[in-house]
Design a protein around this motif. Structure first.
Motif, PDB file in Angstrom:
ATOM      1  N   ALA A  37       0.801  -1.229   0.000  1.00 38.63           N
ATOM      2  CA  ALA A  37       0.000   0.000   0.000  1.00 38.63           C
ATOM      3  C   ALA A  37       0.833   1.278   0.000  1.00 38.63           C
ATOM      4  N   GLY A  38       2.071   1.191  -0.447  1.00 35.62           N
ATOM      5  CA  GLY A  38       2.840   2.412  -0.655  1.00 35.62           C
ATOM      6  C   GLY A  38       3.121   3.191   0.619  1.00 35.62           C
ATOM      7  N   VAL A  39       3.608   4.416   0.414  1.00 37.85           N
ATOM      8  CA  VAL A  39       3.995   5.284   1.516  1.00 37.85           C
ATOM      9  C   VAL A  39       2.866   6.268   1.823  1.00 37.85           C
ATOM     10  N   ASN A  40       2.793   6.718   3.048  1.00 38.52           N
ATOM     11  CA  ASN A  40       1.724   7.615   3.475  1.00 38.52           C
ATOM     12  C   ASN A  40       2.003   9.041   3.009  1.00 38.52           C
ATOM     13  N   SER A  41       1.477   9.385   1.840  1.00 41.27           N
ATOM     14  CA  SER A  41       1.594  10.757   1.332  1.00 41.27           C
ATOM     15  C   SER A  41       0.454  11.017   0.373  1.00 41.27           C
ATOM     16  N   SER A  42       0.017  12.264   0.309  1.00 40.66           N
ATOM     17  CA  SER A  42      -1.059  12.619  -0.616  1.00 40.66           C
ATOM     18  C   SER A  42      -0.613  12.422  -2.059  1.00 40.66           C
ATOM     19  N   GLN A  43       0.678  12.615  -2.314  1.00 36.72           N
ATOM     20  CA  GLN A  43       1.196  12.415  -3.671  1.00 36.72           C
ATOM     21  C   GLN A  43       1.080  10.948  -4.077  1.00 36.72           C
ATOM     22  N   ALA A  44       1.435  10.053  -3.170  1.00 44.42           N
ATOM     23  CA  ALA A  44       1.334   8.623  -3.476  1.00 44.42           C
ATOM     24  C   ALA A  44      -0.123   8.213  -3.678  1.00 44.42           C
ATOM     25  N   TRP A  45      -1.021   8.737  -2.839  1.00 45.63           N
ATOM     26  CA  TRP A  45      -2.436   8.405  -2.979  1.00 45.63           C
ATOM     27  C   TRP A  45      -2.997   8.909  -4.305  1.00 45.63           C
ATOM     28  N   SER A  46      -2.645  10.112  -4.691  1.00 42.36           N
ATOM     29  CA  SER A  46      -3.130  10.662  -5.963  1.00 42.36           C
ATOM     30  C   SER A  46      -2.631   9.834  -7.134  1.00 42.36           C
ATOM     31  N   GLU A  47      -1.368   9.408  -7.060  1.00 43.23           N
ATOM     32  CA  GLU A  47      -0.814   8.591  -8.141  1.00 43.23           C
ATOM     33  C   GLU A  47      -1.489   7.229  -8.195  1.00 43.23           C
ATOM     34  N   LEU A  48      -1.762   6.651  -7.037  1.00 38.51           N
ATOM     35  CA  LEU A  48      -2.454   5.361  -7.013  1.00 38.51           C
ATOM     36  C   LEU A  48      -3.843   5.494  -7.620  1.00 38.51           C
ATOM     37  N   GLU A  49      -4.575   6.519  -7.218  1.00 39.28           N
ATOM     38  CA  GLU A  49      -5.908   6.742  -7.783  1.00 39.28           C
ATOM     39  C   GLU A  49      -5.841   6.906  -9.294  1.00 39.28           C
ATOM     40  N   PHE A  50      -4.900   7.720  -9.762  1.00 42.71           N
ATOM     41  CA  PHE A  50      -4.776   7.983 -11.194  1.00 42.71           C
ATOM     42  C   PHE A  50      -4.502   6.701 -11.971  1.00 42.71           C
ATOM     43  N   GLN A  51      -3.575   5.902 -11.484  1.00 47.61           N
ATOM     44  CA  GLN A  51      -3.209   4.697 -12.232  1.00 47.61           C
ATOM     45  C   GLN A  51      -4.309   3.639 -12.187  1.00 47.61           C
ATOM     46  N   ILE A  52      -4.993   3.543 -11.069  1.00 51.25           N
ATOM     47  CA  ILE A  52      -6.110   2.589 -11.005  1.00 51.25           C
ATOM     48  C   ILE A  52      -7.256   3.048 -11.905  1.00 51.25           C
ATOM     49  N   ASN A  53      -7.520   4.341 -11.932  1.00 48.26           N
ATOM     50  CA  ASN A  53      -8.560   4.874 -12.821  1.00 48.26           C
ATOM     51  C   ASN A  53      -8.218   4.606 -14.281  1.00 48.26           C
TER      52      ASN A  53
END
Length: 325
Positions: A37-53
């Motif tokens: 589940a990656g590292v705890n950062s808003s940047q990582a979360w945004s990238e995860l959302e983008f790639q899953i989308n």
């Protein structure tokens, strides 16, 4: 992001460290599953959302998260997910993730006790003591504990391998039909310092000897029919035996270096660390110390050295009854 094999997608997330990134894996099936589940950062979360989308899914479609181990770059985004998501991992993760405050106090007590014993100057103490803000705590609990040989119904063909060494909580996922291993941080291309010192488990007085465990895990992996490893960092690993052999060669070189140093005179653990890892210990002391302790554990296990613990500062010596080296 790319599809690696039959519905397994590698997603590369940013990670502010010398490694620069961490890999997580999205696996399609009857239920959508995320490995790590990656590292705890808003940047990582945004990238995860983008790639899953971009794959035609939403993060809310993920039903299961399997974590290979407890390190912050592998569990950091757990709290971003719905409480309905099931989280799978080794039972040892529970203290690191859900009871970190107590474990942190336990770790600092362990370090404070050993700083003098290892001969570590006060100036390096702050690099080892954990601050309250450095925890990997999560409000999301491990909902399902994983054990050796377990098969997960939402990941058909994969079974759990317990592979301690990089840390005590580490697991891999192995699919025998095509020789695929989702390997976490067990093996990473061009990384040859791969164990981190841990305190004894709460309720125990014995520190895990993780480099010994790591070597057992490597030999186990080498004896399996594995064709490809999807690692937690870097590119896929195809030359598996070669990389494992290089790990052992690096260790052997360090062991011989320690033996040469001890033939000259006894050394403290800190002194050995500074001579084994010139240029590294000054900037990554915890990593250098962890590997030094691991090498000492190996040599002690092989009866090449002894540690004199009668004084306040422990001293490493050659074994007066030497074993064959």
């Amino acid at each position: 992001m790319n599809e690696l094999f039959n519905g397994i997608h590698k997603i590369v997330l940013p990670f502010q460290s010398p490694l620069n990134h961490v890999n997580v894996y999205l696996i399609e099936g009857e239920e959508l599953t995320l490995i790590d589940a990656g590292v705890n950062s808003s940047q990582a979360w945004s990238e995860l959302e983008f790639q899953i989308n971009s794959l035609g899914y939403k993060v809310t479609d993920i039903k299961n998260i399997v974590i290979t181990h407890h390190h912050p770059d592998h569990i950091g985004l757990l709290d971003y997910f719905s409480h309905d998501v099931k989280v799978f991992g080794h039972s040892y993760n529970e203290s690191w993730i859900n009871d970190y405050k107590n474990l942190q106090m336990h770790f600092n007590k362990f370090i404070n006790h050993h700083i003098k014993a290892y001969g570590i100057p006060d100036g390096f103490k702050k690099t080892l003591i954990k601050k309250e803000t450095e925890g990997v705590a999560s409000t999301k609990k491990i909902t399902n504990f994983l054990t050796e040989g377990q098969v997960l119904p939402f990941l058909p063909g994969f079974k759990v391998l317990e592979t301690p060494g990089h840390c005590s909580t580490h697991i891999c996922l192995y699919r025998k039909t095509d020789g695929l291993l989702i390997g976490g941080d067990l093996l990473i291309n061009n990384i040859f310092l791969n164990t981190f010192m841990e305190p004894p488990m709460i309720g125990s007085n014995e520190r895990p000897k993780l480099l010994l465990e790591y070597n057992k895990s490597l030999l186990r992996i080498k004896n399996l029919d594995i064709n490809l490893i999807y690692p937690g960092h870097g590119e896929e690993i195809k030359e598996i035996d070669l990389l494992i052999d290089l790990q052992f060669k690096k260790q052997q070189k360090r062991k011989k270096r320690v033996m040469r140093l001890l033939r000259e005179k006894p050394h403290t653990i800190y002194e050995l660390c500074t001579k084994l890892f010139v240029g590294l210990y000054e900037i990554q002391f915890a990593l250098a110390l962890s590997e030094t302790i691991g090498i000492i554990d190996l040599l002690k296990e092989e009866k090449h050295i002894v540690i004199n613990k009668t004084d306040e500062v422990w001293v490493c010596n050659l074994n007066p009854v030497p074993a064959y080296f």
